[in-house]
Design an enzyme around this catalytic site. Structure first.
Site, PDB file in Angstrom:
ATOM      1  N   HIS A  42       0.816  -1.226   0.000  1.00 49.42           N
ATOM      2  CA  HIS A  42       0.000   0.000   0.000  1.00 49.42           C
ATOM      3  C   HIS A  42       0.849   1.276   0.000  1.00 49.42           C
ATOM      4  O   HIS A  42       0.326   2.352  -0.256  1.00 49.42           O
ATOM      5  CB  HIS A  42      -0.932   0.031   1.213  1.00 49.42           C
ATOM      6  CG  HIS A  42      -1.991  -1.018   1.186  1.00 49.42           C
ATOM      7  ND1 HIS A  42      -2.851  -1.191   0.135  1.00 49.42           N
ATOM      8  CD2 HIS A  42      -2.312  -1.966   2.099  1.00 49.42           C
ATOM      9  CE1 HIS A  42      -3.662  -2.197   0.394  1.00 49.42           C
ATOM     10  NE2 HIS A  42      -3.352  -2.693   1.578  1.00 49.42           N
ATOM     11  N   ASP A  80      -3.621 -10.918  -2.181  1.00 51.30           N
ATOM     12  CA  ASP A  80      -4.034 -10.348  -0.906  1.00 51.30           C
ATOM     13  C   ASP A  80      -5.519  -9.998  -0.998  1.00 51.30           C
ATOM     14  O   ASP A  80      -6.071  -9.923  -2.093  1.00 51.30           O
ATOM     15  CB  ASP A  80      -3.211  -9.073  -0.631  1.00 51.30           C
ATOM     16  CG  ASP A  80      -3.316  -8.590   0.794  1.00 51.30           C
ATOM     17  OD1 ASP A  80      -2.487  -9.028   1.617  1.00 51.30           O
ATOM     18  OD2 ASP A  80      -4.217  -7.791   1.096  1.00 51.30           O
ATOM     19  N   HIS A  82      -6.605  -7.123  -0.408  1.00 51.67           N
ATOM     20  CA  HIS A  82      -6.618  -5.764  -0.942  1.00 51.67           C
ATOM     21  C   HIS A  82      -5.755  -5.644  -2.191  1.00 51.67           C
ATOM     22  O   HIS A  82      -4.737  -6.309  -2.305  1.00 51.67           O
ATOM     23  CB  HIS A  82      -6.036  -4.771   0.082  1.00 51.67           C
ATOM     24  CG  HIS A  82      -6.676  -4.829   1.413  1.00 51.67           C
ATOM     25  ND1 HIS A  82      -6.020  -5.307   2.514  1.00 51.67           N
ATOM     26  CD2 HIS A  82      -7.905  -4.471   1.814  1.00 51.67           C
ATOM     27  CE1 HIS A  82      -6.824  -5.225   3.552  1.00 51.67           C
ATOM     28  NE2 HIS A  82      -7.974  -4.729   3.157  1.00 51.67           N
TER      29      HIS A  82
END
Length: 163
Positions: A42, A80, A82
């Site tokens: 991220h 994942d 996300h």
């Protein structure tokens, strides 16, 4: 939820070391798999998100290009809940790095949240160099209902010379 505290930066640096070691091991032909926390997928160039402070996966991709030399291509596979918005942000302009994110479909009642995934990717989002691939799975997907096909598609993209 991933917490950030006074030890997080040291953990992120240690994770980065693991990624660089993985690149060096792969460079000499050793089978390599890096399973590290924090995941780093991220973190963008200017912002940490979701417990990810440093974009270690993307940095390892650039390091691998340097280690492998001219004409090399690097593949990154991220599985994942996300989307790895940070990796996508960091590698989208480098056509020699191919990135595949296998993640839950947004809005499917799963873990996708806008603050972790501001790009709101969908399967047609390929990036400016067509080196990104997003494969969305329904929440609760298992091997037969999604992962087998997703991994096959991901590996085909990573191996292709069409980028």
């Amino acid at each position: 939820r991933t917490l950030v505290d006074k030890h997080s930066y040291a953990a992120a640096l240690s994770a980065g070391s693991a990624w660089m070691y993985a690149v060096k091991s792969a460079r000499v032909g050793k089978p390599t798999f890096a399973l590290v926390r924090p995941p780093s997928h991220h973190a963008t160039r200017y912002r940490g998100m979701g417990g990810c402070l440093i974009g270690n996966v993307a940095l390892a991709g650039f390091f691998a290009l340097e280690e492998l030399g001219a004409g090399s291509v690097v593949g990154i596979l991220d599985i994942d809940a996300h989307h790895g918005n940070g990796i996508a942000h960091l590698v989208q302009a480098e056509e020699r790095i191919r990135y595949v994110s296998i993640h839950e479909r947004r809005g499917g009642g799963g873990m996708q949240r806008p603050e972790y995934d501001p790009r709101s990717p969908n399967e047609s989002d390929k990036g400016p160099k067509s080196n990104l691939k997003n494969i969305e799975l329904e929440k609760g997907s298992d091997w037969a209902s999604g992962y087998e096909s997703a991994l096959s598609d991901a590996l085909e993209f990573l191996r292709s010379s069409d980028v």
